[in-house]
Design an enzyme around this catalytic site. Structure first.
Site, PDB file in Angstrom:
ATOM      1  N   CYS A  29       2.106  28.800  -0.900  1.00 29.91           N
ATOM      2  CA  CYS A  29       2.534  28.250  -0.346  1.00 29.91           C
ATOM      3  C   CYS A  29       2.193  26.456  -1.226  1.00 29.91           C
ATOM      4  CB  CYS A  29       2.524  27.219   1.625  1.00 29.91           C
ATOM      5  SG  CYS A  29       2.368  28.600   2.439  1.00 29.91           S
ATOM      6  N   GLY A  55       6.683  28.680  -3.158  1.00 29.92           N
ATOM      7  CA  GLY A  55       7.285  29.219  -2.179  1.00 29.92           C
ATOM      8  C   GLY A  55       8.684  29.104  -1.935  1.00 29.92           C
ATOM      9  N   ASN A 130      -2.246  25.068   2.626  1.00 32.47           N
ATOM     10  CA  ASN A 130      -1.942  26.136   1.367  1.00 32.47           C
ATOM     11  C   ASN A 130      -3.157  27.054   1.475  1.00 32.47           C
ATOM     12  OD1 ASN A 130      -2.460  26.021  -2.399  1.00 32.47           O
ATOM     13  ND2 ASN A 130      -1.478  28.019  -0.860  1.00 32.47           N
ATOM     14  N   GLY A 131      -3.234  28.252   1.602  1.00 33.17           N
ATOM     15  CA  GLY A 131      -4.441  28.997   0.704  1.00 33.17           C
ATOM     16  C   GLY A 131      -4.790  30.147   2.038  1.00 33.17           C
ATOM     17  N   TYR A 270      -0.898  31.516 -13.370  1.00 34.12           N
ATOM     18  CA  TYR A 270       0.383  32.261 -13.734  1.00 34.12           C
ATOM     19  C   TYR A 270       0.451  31.183 -12.304  1.00 34.12           C
ATOM     20  CZ  TYR A 270       4.136  34.678 -11.293  1.00 34.12           C
ATOM     21  OH  TYR A 270       5.372  34.875  -9.664  1.00 34.12           O
ATOM     22  N   SER A 311       7.081  32.956 -16.386  1.00 36.30           N
ATOM     23  CA  SER A 311       5.894  32.952 -16.240  1.00 36.30           C
ATOM     24  C   SER A 311       5.295  32.960 -17.588  1.00 36.30           C
ATOM     25  CB  SER A 311       5.064  33.678 -14.983  1.00 36.30           C
ATOM     26  OG  SER A 311       5.535  35.536 -15.462  1.00 36.30           O
ATOM     27  N   ASP A 373       3.103  39.800 -20.812  1.00 41.37           N
ATOM     28  CA  ASP A 373       3.449  39.535 -20.081  1.00 41.37           C
ATOM     29  C   ASP A 373       2.214  38.796 -18.971  1.00 41.37           C
ATOM     30  OD1 ASP A 373       4.374  38.485 -17.451  1.00 41.37           O
ATOM     31  OD2 ASP A 373       4.452  41.258 -16.719  1.00 41.37           O
ATOM     32  N   ASP A 374       2.424  37.839 -18.197  1.00 40.46           N
ATOM     33  CA  ASP A 374       1.000  37.248 -17.276  1.00 40.46           C
ATOM     34  C   ASP A 374      -0.043  38.073 -16.758  1.00 40.46           C
ATOM     35  OD1 ASP A 374       1.748  37.109 -14.072  1.00 40.46           O
ATOM     36  OD2 ASP A 374       3.612  36.779 -15.611  1.00 40.46           O
TER      37      ASP A 374
END
Length: 496
Positions: A29, A55, A130-131, A270, A311, A373-374
């Site tokens: 989020c 999100g 958020n979390g 990321y 990313s 890639d990440d």
């Protein structure tokens, strides 16, 4: 916190369904709030648009016009729901908060879309979060046993209930009571009839920043949300801090004991947008430094460096610059594919349609390539990437991962599978290489990651970052995990 299966089903190998986003870590989020601006809801909508990467399932805004709270919560992208003038016009007032929510595997449940709102004895309270709260299940169980009626399956609702049940006279005191009862990772924005409130968890795991525009203050998950409206970055909200914004100005309150901050290291690897600055560090700069460290640790003879979009791009640039191997866009992403599209017949499916990503054959045919890639989660998408490169004519495919192996699940707001479904938790390096079909495979080491972050080394006694996905060092209590057990907790834990 209760309606999501943390484990996604393994991605199909059907070429039509090929999507490089299908096996990645997901932030859950983003939040934004502003106080005292005549176009508050429009500003919030713009801020949420900049936070869309955090999100894509749903978005919501709650505003206050001096006497009434107004709420609009919709499934889908911010631009699909809040770009028309009529919707913004309904969100009247000079104060507003908003939220974007990550797309889960199930359907959108509108009652879970934030901000959530409740009428308390002291007035209305809207909350966006958020979390992930790691004791929300146990708190919810106790609340329901005491007769509470819940309207959502989001852990954010627990915060509203705790504030409502507090015996303190002032709303900010009730809010502090709620925060002192919860554990986990969170960045919260809340709106009352007189105040905009921001809070960051005691370790600062999730990010939250303070900004200013024409003398009006705002809160956001990332600095990129300030940039989109030309706002000035003021500072990061500190770990364990509440910021109260009102007509009287800004008040800072510490609700938790002062301890060293441990921000989530995945924000740099990321989650955060590359143009954001998180806790004083440029995300783009960190990702390029990660690529340089990866090149020093795992260099290979190759013709070109190819990022896995989007990313992997900054790390691939750093890898290229460190090694001198040319950087090429060997995978092209189609940014215009929506969530739904024509459902093909079997004959069309057999053509090997690739909707969102395709190989740039002219750049990679006959070449030895380094794919950057990440992260590597289940490995199912990595299998497809390597196969796509070989089908396009790559002579060799060397895979480099710009993070250490992910061997533990997350319970703080990152969508991860259970541990037994994490490839690095169940396979050694050679087994992983064979599984994805690469000619070689290497990960960034934990010391290399910390060097890229500007640290001499990881402080084992007091780590500088929350890095449990690599180390198993969870920085907070996991009450619900002990109550429900690992598998049950993973099934129930919905991050917000």
């Amino acid at each position: 916190m209760i309606d999501r299966l943390m484990s996604h089903a393994a991605a199909s190998t059907d070429a039509f369904n090929f999507d490089l986003d299908g096996d990645t870590l997901r932030e859950e989020c983003g939040v934004f709030g502003i106080f005292g601006h005549p176009e508050a809801s429009a500003i919030v909508a713009l801020g949420l648009h900049a936070l869309q990467h955090r999100g894509q399932e749903a978005a919501g805004i709650v505003s206050f016009d001096g006497s009434v709270f107004h709420s609009e919560r919709r499934p889908g992208l911010v631009g699909d729901s809040f770009s028309d003038g009529d919707t913004i016009a309904r969100l009247k007032g000079r104060a507003a908060i908003g939220h974007v929510r990550y797309s889960t595997t199930g359907g959108t449940i509108l009652r879970n879309v934030q901000p959530l709102f409740a009428e308390l004895a002291s007035g209305g309270l809207a909350v966006a979060h958020n979390g992930n709260l790691t004791n929300a299940l146990s708190i919810r169980r106790d609340l329901v046993r005491d007769g509470a009626i819940t309207q959502s399956t989001s852990d954010t609702e627990v915060i509203l209930h705790l504030a409502a049940r507090s015996r303190k006279p002032r709303i900010i005191e009730r809010f502090i009571d709620a925060l002192q009862a919860i554990q986990g990772a969170y960045a919260i924005v809340a709106l009352t009839n007189k105040k905009l409130i921001g809070a960051r968890d005691p370790l600062g795991i999730r990010p939250l920043v303070l900004g200013e525009l024409d003398g009006r203050y705002m809160l956001a998950s990332e600095t990129c949300a300030l940039d989109i409206i030309g706002a000035r970055f003021v500072r990061d909200i500190e770990n364990g801090e509440i910021v109260v914004i009102s007509e009287e100005g800004i008040e800072s309150i510490r609700f938790a004991d002062a301890v060293p901050m441990r921000p989530c290291i995945f924000e740099y690897i990321y989650f955060a947008r590359p143009d954001s600055v998180v806790n004083g560090k440029s995300v783009y700069g960190v990702r390029k430094a990660i690529g340089r460290e990866l090149a020093r640790e795992a260099a290979v003879t190759a013709d070109i460096v190819v990022p896995v979009p989007d990313s992997g791009v900054p790390a691939a640039l750093g890898f290229s610059q460190e090694t001198g191997i040319p950087f090429e866009m060997g995978i092209i992403r189609n940014h215009y594919v929506g969530r739904t599209f024509i459902q093909p017949t079997q004959s069309v499916r057999e053509l090997g349609v690739r909707m969102k990503h395709s190989a740039n054959r002219a750049a990679i045919e006959g070449k030895s390539i380094v794919l950057v890639d990440d992260s590597l989660v289940r490995g199912t998408t990595s299998v497809k990437i390597v196969r796509m490169m070989r089908e396009a004519g790559a002579a060799e495919v060397h895979f480099r991962i710009a993070s250490p192996p992910i061997t533990y699940p997350d319970f703080y707001g990152i969508d991860t599978p259970e541990r037994e479904k994490l490839l690095a938790a169940t396979h050694d390096l050679e087994a992983m290489r064979k599984y994805i079909g690469a000619d070689s495979l290497a990960f960034l080491s934990i010391p290399g990651l910390y060097r890229a972050m500007g640290e001499e080394a990881r402080n084992a006694a007091c780590p500088q970052y929350t890095d449990h996905c690599f180390t198993g060092d969870y920085p907070t209590g996991l009450t619900d995990l002990s109550i429900a057990g690992p598998k049950r907790f993973a099934m129930l834990a919905e991050a917000d």
